[in-house]
Design a protein around this motif. Sequence first.
Motif, short mmCIF file in Angstrom:
data_model
loop_
_atom_site.label_atom_id
_atom_site.label_comp_id
_atom_site.label_asym_id
_atom_site.label_seq_id
_atom_site.Cartn_x
_atom_site.Cartn_y
_atom_site.Cartn_z
N ILE A 89 0.99 -1.24 -0.10
CA ILE A 89 -0.01 -0.11 0.05
C ILE A 89 1.14 1.05 -0.08
O ILE A 89 0.64 2.04 -0.86
N LEU A 90 1.92 1.21 0.75
CA LEU A 90 2.86 2.28 0.87
C LEU A 90 3.38 2.70 -0.34
O LEU A 90 3.53 3.86 -0.86
N SER A 91 3.90 1.49 -1.17
CA SER A 91 4.59 1.87 -2.43
C SER A 91 3.64 2.27 -3.41
O SER A 91 4.15 3.29 -4.14
N ALA A 92 2.39 1.69 -3.31
CA ALA A 92 1.45 2.45 -4.38
C ALA A 92 1.00 3.69 -4.07
O ALA A 92 0.90 4.60 -5.20
N LEU A 93 0.93 3.91 -2.81
CA LEU A 93 0.77 5.52 -2.49
C LEU A 93 1.53 6.64 -3.17
O LEU A 93 1.57 7.46 -3.76
N ILE A 94 3.00 6.20 -2.83
CA ILE A 94 4.03 6.98 -3.11
C ILE A 94 4.17 6.91 -4.60
O ILE A 94 4.43 8.03 -5.22
N ASP A 95 4.22 5.75 -5.24
CA ASP A 95 4.56 5.67 -6.64
C ASP A 95 3.59 6.53 -7.60
O ASP A 95 3.73 6.71 -8.58
N ASN A 96 2.33 6.67 -6.90
CA ASN A 96 1.26 7.24 -7.74
C ASN A 96 0.67 8.58 -7.14
O ASN A 96 -0.22 9.35 -7.34
N ASP A 97 1.87 9.29 -6.59
CA ASP A 97 1.75 10.50 -5.65
C ASP A 97 2.04 11.69 -6.63
O ASP A 97 3.04 12.10 -6.15
N GLU A 98 1.36 11.96 -7.54
CA GLU A 98 1.73 12.97 -8.33
C GLU A 98 2.02 14.47 -8.02
O GLU A 98 2.72 15.40 -8.29
N SER A 99 0.78 14.66 -6.80
CA SER A 99 0.55 16.02 -6.47
C SER A 99 1.66 16.16 -5.16
O SER A 99 1.80 17.02 -4.49
N LEU A 100 2.41 14.95 -4.95
CA LEU A 100 3.18 14.80 -3.48
C LEU A 100 2.43 15.00 -2.37
O LEU A 100 3.07 14.88 -1.32
N GLY A 101 1.25 14.80 -2.24
CA GLY A 101 0.49 15.08 -1.17
C GLY A 101 0.77 13.96 0.10
O GLY A 101 0.87 14.25 1.11
N ILE A 102 0.84 12.74 -0.41
CA ILE A 102 1.50 11.53 0.56
C ILE A 102 2.59 11.83 1.24
O ILE A 102 2.84 11.59 2.25
#
Length: 225
Positions: free
Chosen positions: A73-86
Motif C-alpha cells: 500500500i505504501l509503495s502504491a501511494l508513493i509511486d502514484n503520488d503525482e501531487s506529492l500529497g502523501i
Amino acid sequence: MTSELVEMIVTGEIAEGELLPPEAPLSEHFGVSRTVIRESVKRLEEKGLVVVTQGRGTQVSRSGSWNMLDPIILSALIDNDESLGILDELTIVRGHLESAMAGSVAARHTPEELERITHVLDTMRAMQQESDASRQEDVVFHLTIMEISGNRLAENIAKRLYRRALESNRYQGAGYQGAFESTIEEHTRVVEAIGRNDVEGAERAMRDHIVSSWQRRRLADPTAG
C-alpha cells in the motif's frame, strides 16, 4: 494480482465506497482463476482496503482504514503520488516521530552514545560536499538517533516511512544550492541540543530539519514535464 488490485484502489480507479467487480469479471480481466481472485480479496481485507459483506459484495473501505504501513500500500501511494500529497503527510509524521526520539535521546544518553552521534556528524562534515557517501551518512545519522532513543515502536514506524520514501525520486526532489551546508548546520543543532540535554531544543531542531529540508527539495510543480 494483489498488487494490481491495491493500485486500482489507491489510484481511485475503484473509489472508496464502491464495490469491487464480481469474481467472474475480475477473473477474466486478470486471466486468473476465481480461487486466485478470492485469495487476493482476502489479502485486501487483511490490509484494511475492503470490507466483505455476505450478500452485498466487497466494498472499498475509507482510506483512513487502510494499513498504510503495509509495504504494498505504501509503495502504491508513493509511486502514484503525482501531487506529492502523501509525501507531505509522510514528512509531517516522520518529523513528529523523529522529533520525539531526538527528545528522548536528549533526556537520557550515555557519553558513548553521544560520541556515536557526533562521530557520524563529523564523518559527514569531513566529506565537505554533497555526494552519495554524504547522503548515506545522513541516513545513518537519523537511524542512529532512532536506535539510541529506545522507542522501538517509533523507530519501527519511522524507518518504514523513511526507507520507502528514500526509494522515491520524487522524495529526493530537486537539488538546491547549499544543500550540504544546510544539512550539516541543522544536524549540528540537533547534536548540540542533545549534548546539553535540551529536550525541547532537540525536538524542535529535528522536526525543523526534516520539514524544512523537504520543503527545500520539494518540486514546486511536480506534474510539470
